[in-house]
Design a protein around this motif. Structure first.
Motif, PDB file in Angstrom:
ATOM      1  N   GLU A 196     -10.547  -7.428   6.008  1.00 49.98           N
ATOM      2  CA  GLU A 196     -10.548  -6.204   5.202  1.00 49.98           C
ATOM      3  C   GLU A 196      -9.385  -5.278   5.534  1.00 49.98           C
ATOM      4  OE1 GLU A 196     -14.285  -4.410   3.929  1.00 49.98           O
ATOM      5  OE2 GLU A 196     -13.678  -2.581   4.955  1.00 49.98           O
ATOM      6  N   THR A 197      -8.958  -5.273   6.800  1.00 52.50           N
ATOM      7  CA  THR A 197      -7.871  -4.353   7.183  1.00 52.50           C
ATOM      8  C   THR A 197      -6.522  -4.808   6.630  1.00 52.50           C
ATOM      9  OG1 THR A 197      -7.324  -5.424   9.296  1.00 52.50           O
ATOM     10  CG2 THR A 197      -9.068  -3.759   9.342  1.00 52.50           C
ATOM     11  N   TRP A 198      -6.445  -6.052   6.145  1.00 48.34           N
ATOM     12  CA  TRP A 198      -5.201  -6.573   5.568  1.00 48.34           C
ATOM     13  C   TRP A 198      -5.289  -6.806   4.067  1.00 48.34           C
ATOM     14  CZ3 TRP A 198      -0.803  -6.404   8.207  1.00 48.34           C
ATOM     15  CH2 TRP A 198      -0.899  -6.300   9.598  1.00 48.34           C
ATOM     16  N   LEU A 199      -6.513  -6.926   3.539  1.00 51.34           N
ATOM     17  CA  LEU A 199      -6.627  -7.365   2.142  1.00 51.34           C
ATOM     18  C   LEU A 199      -7.388  -6.411   1.217  1.00 51.34           C
ATOM     19  CD1 LEU A 199      -7.139 -11.211   2.660  1.00 51.34           C
ATOM     20  CD2 LEU A 199      -5.059 -10.001   2.028  1.00 51.34           C
ATOM     21  N   SER A 200      -7.829  -5.270   1.709  1.00 50.24           N
ATOM     22  CA  SER A 200      -8.449  -4.290   0.796  1.00 50.24           C
ATOM     23  C   SER A 200      -7.333  -3.587   0.012  1.00 50.24           C
ATOM     24  CB  SER A 200      -9.236  -3.249   1.595  1.00 50.24           C
ATOM     25  OG  SER A 200      -8.349  -2.468   2.352  1.00 50.24           O
ATOM     26  N   GLY A 201      -7.705  -2.794  -0.995  1.00 49.21           N
ATOM     27  CA  GLY A 201      -6.708  -2.020  -1.733  1.00 49.21           C
ATOM     28  C   GLY A 201      -5.933  -1.071  -0.822  1.00 49.21           C
ATOM     29  N   PRO A 202      -6.632  -0.250  -0.010  1.00 48.77           N
ATOM     30  CA  PRO A 202      -5.903   0.633   0.908  1.00 48.77           C
ATOM     31  C   PRO A 202      -5.006  -0.144   1.885  1.00 48.77           C
ATOM     32  CG  PRO A 202      -8.193   1.330   0.717  1.00 48.77           C
ATOM     33  CD  PRO A 202      -8.075   0.032  -0.030  1.00 48.77           C
ATOM     34  N   ALA A 203      -5.425  -1.356   2.264  1.00 48.93           N
ATOM     35  CA  ALA A 203      -4.607  -2.164   3.179  1.00 48.93           C
ATOM     36  C   ALA A 203      -3.307  -2.594   2.499  1.00 48.93           C
ATOM     37  CB  ALA A 203      -5.391  -3.405   3.631  1.00 48.93           C
ATOM     38  N   LEU A 204      -3.396  -2.945   1.228  1.00 53.61           N
ATOM     39  CA  LEU A 204      -2.192  -3.331   0.477  1.00 53.61           C
ATOM     40  C   LEU A 204      -1.227  -2.144   0.407  1.00 53.61           C
ATOM     41  CD1 LEU A 204      -0.587  -5.230  -1.450  1.00 53.61           C
ATOM     42  CD2 LEU A 204      -1.970  -4.317  -3.318  1.00 53.61           C
ATOM     43  N   THR A 205      -1.775  -0.970   0.141  1.00 51.17           N
ATOM     44  CA  THR A 205      -0.936   0.237   0.072  1.00 51.17           C
ATOM     45  C   THR A 205      -0.261   0.499   1.427  1.00 51.17           C
ATOM     46  OG1 THR A 205      -2.538   1.125  -1.489  1.00 51.17           O
ATOM     47  CG2 THR A 205      -0.964   2.675  -0.578  1.00 51.17           C
ATOM     48  N   ARG A 206      -1.034   0.308   2.473  1.00 53.00           N
ATOM     49  CA  ARG A 206      -0.497   0.549   3.824  1.00 53.00           C
ATOM     50  C   ARG A 206       0.651  -0.411   4.121  1.00 53.00           C
ATOM     51  NH1 ARG A 206      -4.240   0.118   9.242  1.00 53.00           N
ATOM     52  NH2 ARG A 206      -2.583   0.406  10.753  1.00 53.00           N
ATOM     53  N   THR A 207       0.469  -1.687   3.768  1.00 54.09           N
ATOM     54  CA  THR A 207       1.517  -2.677   4.005  1.00 54.09           C
ATOM     55  C   THR A 207       2.780  -2.288   3.239  1.00 54.09           C
ATOM     56  OG1 THR A 207      -0.163  -4.395   4.215  1.00 54.09           O
ATOM     57  CG2 THR A 207       2.084  -5.135   3.802  1.00 54.09           C
ATOM     58  N   TYR A 208       2.572  -1.848   2.003  1.00 52.93           N
ATOM     59  CA  TYR A 208       3.718  -1.473   1.163  1.00 52.93           C
ATOM     60  C   TYR A 208       4.502  -0.332   1.805  1.00 52.93           C
ATOM     61  CZ  TYR A 208       6.228   0.072  -3.023  1.00 52.93           C
ATOM     62  OH  TYR A 208       7.186   0.439  -3.928  1.00 52.93           O
ATOM     63  N   HIS A 209       3.788   0.673   2.243  1.00 51.26           N
ATOM     64  CA  HIS A 209       4.467   1.829   2.837  1.00 51.26           C
ATOM     65  C   HIS A 209       5.109   1.486   4.179  1.00 51.26           C
ATOM     66  CE1 HIS A 209       3.631   5.161   0.116  1.00 51.26           C
ATOM     67  NE2 HIS A 209       2.565   4.450  -0.213  1.00 51.26           N
ATOM     68  N   ASN A 210       4.429   0.668   4.980  1.00 54.86           N
ATOM     69  CA  ASN A 210       4.930   0.371   6.328  1.00 54.86           C
ATOM     70  C   ASN A 210       6.114  -0.572   6.306  1.00 54.86           C
ATOM     71  OD1 ASN A 210       2.913   1.897   7.314  1.00 54.86           O
ATOM     72  ND2 ASN A 210       1.723   0.228   8.235  1.00 54.86           N
ATOM     73  N   THR A 211       6.127  -1.511   5.357  1.00 55.21           N
ATOM     74  CA  THR A 211       7.069  -2.614   5.483  1.00 55.21           C
ATOM     75  C   THR A 211       8.049  -2.757   4.338  1.00 55.21           C
ATOM     76  OG1 THR A 211       5.283  -3.770   6.602  1.00 55.21           O
ATOM     77  CG2 THR A 211       7.194  -5.095   6.004  1.00 55.21           C
ATOM     78  N   PHE A 212       7.566  -2.517   3.120  1.00 52.92           N
ATOM     79  CA  PHE A 212       8.388  -2.921   1.980  1.00 52.92           C
ATOM     80  C   PHE A 212       9.088  -1.774   1.262  1.00 52.92           C
ATOM     81  CE2 PHE A 212       5.442  -6.412   2.568  1.00 52.92           C
ATOM     82  CZ  PHE A 212       6.303  -7.486   2.524  1.00 52.92           C
ATOM     83  N   LYS A 213       8.488  -0.613   1.310  1.00 47.91           N
ATOM     84  CA  LYS A 213       9.023   0.475   0.492  1.00 47.91           C
ATOM     85  C   LYS A 213      10.407   0.892   0.979  1.00 47.91           C
ATOM     86  CE  LYS A 213       7.960   5.132  -0.896  1.00 47.91           C
ATOM     87  NZ  LYS A 213       7.317   6.345  -0.427  1.00 47.91           N
ATOM     88  N   ASN A 214      11.333   1.126   0.043  1.00 48.47           N
ATOM     89  CA  ASN A 214      12.659   1.593   0.422  1.00 48.47           C
ATOM     90  C   ASN A 214      12.536   2.989   1.026  1.00 48.47           C
ATOM     91  OD1 ASN A 214      13.691  -0.703  -0.792  1.00 48.47           O
ATOM     92  ND2 ASN A 214      13.859   0.315  -2.776  1.00 48.47           N
ATOM     93  N   PRO A 215      13.148   3.218   2.185  1.00 51.17           N
ATOM     94  CA  PRO A 215      12.993   4.525   2.847  1.00 51.17           C
ATOM     95  C   PRO A 215      13.486   5.682   1.995  1.00 51.17           C
ATOM     96  CG  PRO A 215      14.188   2.955   4.242  1.00 51.17           C
ATOM     97  CD  PRO A 215      13.999   2.289   2.917  1.00 51.17           C
TER      98      PRO A 215
END
Ligand SMILES: [Zn+2]
Length: 320
Positions: A196-215
């Protein structure tokens, strides 16, 4: 012909804000549907509201007074005590809801949780109706699941069958880039790196912000829905994030396939609307399952938000 099989089914969705009742014909078409607000923190009020809704539709449709009812609600009923556990409507916890309701309405009651009812609904006459074994997944604010075999719900000795969201995700086995995995994720259950900490909706958002989003990006990227829209619009960061999500989901589902090998996975919750999911899972799964073939089907739920209340109605299949 067993006349019981042709009788209407009554399902009730007991949620935190609404209580909804539905009456289905034996072919799944809707005879009646009504809803009321859930009385807040008021156990007796909840019992009375359910009873009132039942009386109303029963009178309107001249239903037999002994028809059983199925109830869908967050949380589970303890098989040991008969009490509700783990409900977010906290006034239900520790209360013998099935017994109290049966005494009030004078007819049999079955209760199951949201994910179980979702799976039953989709297996009965939804997106997985042709399948003998179905694993239902809800990918939303949380991650839930249910198992239905031959259109019968499997709840398990401890009433937790299908609760795959709190299995630790085996990140060591992941074969993609491990850039996202520098920090463990704590789960509310007290363990770390639960699925759940990796695959819930909030987890997806967290991954996006932490890793993928352009600074340097200034746009608000509030939730999984928006990330999916950005991916559809061709934003590379969003596409990469969802691709990694699908890869992690494949890793998580490989354990279910290796144990249960269901014919079909049916997806519900907000993330089930991301079409990339259905294309990427068959791409990533073969590297994780103990088989050289993958015949498993991956489908989106047919009934969406109505699956809970429909599944509640199917808790009484009509052949007993
Ligand atoms: Zn957990």
């Amino acid at each position: 012909m067993n006349s019981r099989k042709l009788q209407p089914r009554i399902g009730i969705d007991l949620g935190g804000t609404k209580i909804e009742i539905v009456v289905l014909k034996s072919d799944g078409s809707i005879l009646a549907r009504q809803r009321e607000n859930t009385p807040r923190d008021n156990y007796d009020g909840i019992l009375k509201t359910i009873s009132g809704l039942l009386e109303k539709v029963s009178t309107e449709l001249s239903l037999p007074i002994d028809l059983p009812i199925g109830i869908c609600t967050p949380g589970t009923v303890s098989r040991v005590s008969g009490m509700i556990m783990n409900s977010n409507s906290t006034c239900l916890n520790g209360r013998p809801l099935p017994n109290d309701l049966e005494a009030l309405i004078m007819r049999p009651v079955k209760i199951a949780n949201d994910a179980d009812c979702f799976t039953l609904s989709e297996a009965w006459d939804g997106a997985a109706k042709e399948s003998k074994s179905v694993f239902g997944l809800i990918l939303g604010t949380g991650v839930g699941g249910g198992i239905v075999i031959n259109q019968q719900l499997v709840q398990g000795a401890d009433s937790i069958a299908g609760e795959w969201g709190h299995i630790p995700l085996c990140l060591d086995a992941y074969q993609g880039s491990k850039e996202s995995f520098t920090n463990d994720r704590k789960c509310f259950c007290g363990r770390k790196n639960c699925i759940e900490t990796w695959l819930s909706g909030p987890a997806l958002t967290r991954t996006y912000h932490n890793t993928f989003k352009n600074p340097d990006q200034t746009q608000e990227d509030g939730n999984a829905k928006l990330i999916a829209e950005l991916a559809l619009a061709g934003q590379q960061a969003a596409l990469d994030c969802i691709d990694e999500y699908c890869h992690l989901l494949a890793l998580a589902l490989s354990n279910i396939i290796n144990v249960l090998d269901p014919d079909t996975f049916v997806f519900g919750g907000g993330i089930s609307n991301i079409d990339m999911l259905y294309e990427r899972l068959p791409h990533y799964l073969p590297r994780y399952i103990f088989s050289d073939q993958l015949e498993t089907k991956f489908v989106k739920a047919k009934y969406g938000d109505s699956s809970g209340v429909r599944g509640a109605a199917w808790l009484w299949p009509g052949n007993s």
